[in-house]
Design a protein around this motif. Structure first.
Motif, PDB file in Angstrom:
ATOM      1  N   SER A 170       0.814  -1.212   0.000  1.00  0.00           N
ATOM      2  CA  SER A 170       0.000   0.000   0.000  1.00  0.00           C
ATOM      3  C   SER A 170       0.849   1.264   0.000  1.00  0.00           C
ATOM      4  CB  SER A 170      -0.924   0.003   1.213  1.00  0.00           C
ATOM      5  OG  SER A 170      -1.756  -1.124   1.170  1.00  0.00           O
ATOM      6  N   MET A 171       1.949   1.239   0.721  1.00  0.00           N
ATOM      7  CA  MET A 171       2.851   2.401   0.710  1.00  0.00           C
ATOM      8  C   MET A 171       3.442   2.600  -0.675  1.00  0.00           C
ATOM      9  SD  MET A 171       2.731   3.847   3.612  1.00  0.00           S
ATOM     10  CE  MET A 171       4.177   4.833   3.822  1.00  0.00           C
ATOM     11  N   LEU A 172       3.872   1.528  -1.299  1.00  0.00           N
ATOM     12  CA  LEU A 172       4.414   1.634  -2.657  1.00  0.00           C
ATOM     13  C   LEU A 172       3.342   2.073  -3.647  1.00  0.00           C
ATOM     14  CD1 LEU A 172       6.652  -1.561  -2.683  1.00  0.00           C
ATOM     15  CD2 LEU A 172       7.389   0.817  -2.422  1.00  0.00           C
ATOM     16  N   THR A 226      -5.302   0.979   5.291  1.00  0.00           N
ATOM     17  CA  THR A 226      -6.245   0.150   4.543  1.00  0.00           C
ATOM     18  C   THR A 226      -5.580  -1.146   4.096  1.00  0.00           C
ATOM     19  OG1 THR A 226      -7.439   2.095   3.786  1.00  0.00           O
ATOM     20  CG2 THR A 226      -7.763   0.082   2.524  1.00  0.00           C
ATOM     21  N   GLY A 227      -4.343  -1.049   3.624  1.00  0.00           N
ATOM     22  CA  GLY A 227      -3.613  -2.234   3.180  1.00  0.00           C
ATOM     23  C   GLY A 227      -3.300  -3.202   4.302  1.00  0.00           C
ATOM     24  N   ALA A 251      -4.565  -6.267  -0.018  1.00  0.00           N
ATOM     25  CA  ALA A 251      -4.356  -4.815   0.017  1.00  0.00           C
ATOM     26  C   ALA A 251      -4.739  -4.188  -1.313  1.00  0.00           C
ATOM     27  CB  ALA A 251      -2.899  -4.509   0.354  1.00  0.00           C
ATOM     28  N   PHE A 252      -4.355  -4.816  -2.402  1.00  0.00           N
ATOM     29  CA  PHE A 252      -4.711  -4.311  -3.731  1.00  0.00           C
ATOM     30  C   PHE A 252      -6.226  -4.197  -3.877  1.00  0.00           C
ATOM     31  CE2 PHE A 252      -6.048  -5.310  -8.069  1.00  0.00           C
ATOM     32  CZ  PHE A 252      -5.450  -4.270  -8.769  1.00  0.00           C
ATOM     33  N   PHE A 253      -6.931  -5.261  -3.505  1.00  0.00           N
ATOM     34  CA  PHE A 253      -8.387  -5.251  -3.638  1.00  0.00           C
ATOM     35  C   PHE A 253      -9.043  -4.228  -2.709  1.00  0.00           C
ATOM     36  CE2 PHE A 253      -7.822  -9.796  -5.151  1.00  0.00           C
ATOM     37  CZ  PHE A 253      -8.050  -9.468  -6.476  1.00  0.00           C
ATOM     38  N   SER A 254      -8.562  -4.136  -1.483  1.00  0.00           N
ATOM     39  CA  SER A 254      -9.202  -3.206  -0.548  1.00  0.00           C
ATOM     40  C   SER A 254      -8.958  -1.755  -0.945  1.00  0.00           C
ATOM     41  CB  SER A 254      -8.745  -3.471   0.887  1.00  0.00           C
ATOM     42  OG  SER A 254      -7.369  -3.264   1.037  1.00  0.00           O
ATOM     43  N   ILE A 255      -7.750  -1.415  -1.371  1.00  0.00           N
ATOM     44  CA  ILE A 255      -7.461  -0.033  -1.784  1.00  0.00           C
ATOM     45  C   ILE A 255      -8.308   0.358  -2.991  1.00  0.00           C
ATOM     46  CG2 ILE A 255      -5.696   1.437  -2.828  1.00  0.00           C
ATOM     47  CD1 ILE A 255      -3.671  -0.006  -1.064  1.00  0.00           C
ATOM     48  N   ILE A 297     -12.852  -2.789   2.943  1.00  0.00           N
ATOM     49  CA  ILE A 297     -11.835  -3.690   3.489  1.00  0.00           C
ATOM     50  C   ILE A 297     -12.423  -5.081   3.730  1.00  0.00           C
ATOM     51  CG2 ILE A 297     -10.392  -4.160   5.499  1.00  0.00           C
ATOM     52  CD1 ILE A 297     -10.031  -1.069   5.701  1.00  0.00           C
ATOM     53  N   HIS A 298     -13.545  -5.142   4.413  1.00  0.00           N
ATOM     54  CA  HIS A 298     -14.090  -6.449   4.766  1.00  0.00           C
ATOM     55  C   HIS A 298     -14.691  -7.177   3.570  1.00  0.00           C
ATOM     56  CE1 HIS A 298     -13.619  -4.707   8.760  1.00  0.00           C
ATOM     57  NE2 HIS A 298     -13.452  -5.955   9.143  1.00  0.00           N
TER      58      HIS A 298
END
Length: 152
Positions: free
Chosen positions: A38-40, A56-57, A85-89, A109-110
């Motif tokens: 997520s940071m990247l 979020t990630g 993380a990809f899907f939630s972001i 997220i969930h």
């Protein structure tokens, strides 16, 4: 998450402590992978490392690994956490675009990470890690897609 995932093993004797430690390590790796990804991701898209996508990630990684934390290896938990993380972001972005009020991104997220986590069991489950007589074999370990189909 540690008391939920590791504590759900409900056993300290008879190999339970080993399972609980595997679950704790997989939980940690998925969360870390989600946070780093997520940071990247935020650095790539915005030019700055932002806290909101990182949180979020991390949460996405934690939600995504819940279903499979006891039946996957450590490197697979990193993949699961990264994809969660990809899907939630991206689901947060879609929900914001649709103007749906979800200020703490709980739905994104969930829903997204949870769905991915359930499907990930069908892809990555290793029969040698399954305890209690369950014969769960993921698609990537010769399962033939039956377990993935059940989860989808």
């Amino acid at each position: 998450w540690y008391s939920f995932n590791s504590g759900s093993t409900t056993a300290i004797s008879g190999g339970g402590i080993k399972l609980a430690s595997i679950v704790a390590v997989n939980t940690t790796l998925a969360a870390c992978a989600g946070g780093v990804f997520s940071m990247l991701w935020s650095m790539f898209w915005t030019g700055a490392m932002m806290v909101e996508p990182m949180a979020t990630g991390i949460l996405g990684g934690l939600v995504g690994i819940c279903a499979s934390c006891d039946v996957v290896s450590q490197w697979e938990s990193i993949i699961i956490g990264t994809m969660a993380a990809f899907f939630s972001i991206n689901t947060v972005d879609v929900i914001n675009h649709l103007r749906i009020d979800d200020p703490c991104a709980a739905t994104a997220i969930h829903m997204a990470s949870g769905l991915w986590g359930v499907i990930a069991v069908g892809l990555f489950a290793r029969p040698e890690l399954c305890m209690g007589g369950a014969d769960i074999v993921g698609l990537f370990h010769g399962g033939g897609g039956e377990e993935t189909g059940v989860r989808v």
